[in-house]
Scaffold this motif. Sequence first.
Motif, PDB file in Angstrom:
ATOM      1  N   GLY A  28       0.845  -1.183   0.000  1.00 23.58           N
ATOM      2  CA  GLY A  28       0.000   0.000   0.000  1.00 23.58           C
ATOM      3  C   GLY A  28       0.880   1.231   0.000  1.00 23.58           C
ATOM      4  O   GLY A  28       2.104   1.132  -0.001  1.00 23.58           O
ATOM      5  N   GLU A  29       0.282   2.395   0.020  1.00 22.80           N
ATOM      6  CA  GLU A  29       1.056   3.639   0.002  1.00 22.80           C
ATOM      7  C   GLU A  29       1.894   3.827   1.256  1.00 22.80           C
ATOM      8  O   GLU A  29       3.012   4.315   1.193  1.00 22.80           O
ATOM      9  N   TYR A  33       0.652  -5.222   3.532  1.00 20.19           N
ATOM     10  CA  TYR A  33      -0.477  -6.005   4.030  1.00 20.19           C
ATOM     11  C   TYR A  33      -0.251  -7.463   3.671  1.00 20.19           C
ATOM     12  O   TYR A  33       0.391  -7.774   2.669  1.00 20.19           O
ATOM     13  N   GLU A  74      -7.298  -4.329   2.276  1.00 16.26           N
ATOM     14  CA  GLU A  74      -6.278  -3.632   1.490  1.00 16.26           C
ATOM     15  C   GLU A  74      -5.477  -4.564   0.586  1.00 16.26           C
ATOM     16  O   GLU A  74      -5.045  -4.166  -0.489  1.00 16.26           O
ATOM     17  N   CYS A  78      -4.322  -3.827  -3.499  1.00 17.68           N
ATOM     18  CA  CYS A  78      -2.921  -3.480  -3.757  1.00 17.68           C
ATOM     19  C   CYS A  78      -2.231  -4.509  -4.643  1.00 17.68           C
ATOM     20  O   CYS A  78      -2.732  -5.611  -4.844  1.00 17.68           O
TER      21      CYS A  78
END
Length: 91
Positions: A28-29, A33, A74, A78
């Motif tokens: 993710g940014e 995860y 998430e 992603c």
Amino acid sequence: MHVVAEPCSGCKYTDCVVVCPVECFYEGEQMLYIHPEECIDCEACVPECPVEAIFHEDNLPEEWKHYIEINAEESEKCEVITEKQEPLADN
């Protein structure tokens, strides 16, 4: 199942992804995860995390239990990550 929790947020070390035999880490940014259906609970990633952000769901501190759902949601959004990258910050 293993879960990436709060300590990963904002640093995103990727030492864990290179030892994962099933490539269940997603980027993710702000953090990584673990996909709950892909993780095989081998625990190879746990000692590799320099900020101790990876927990088995049974050992996840109570204040971070919501990360079980966050990882599940998430990881679906992603891209998979399999190679070590520069972290966001040096903690």
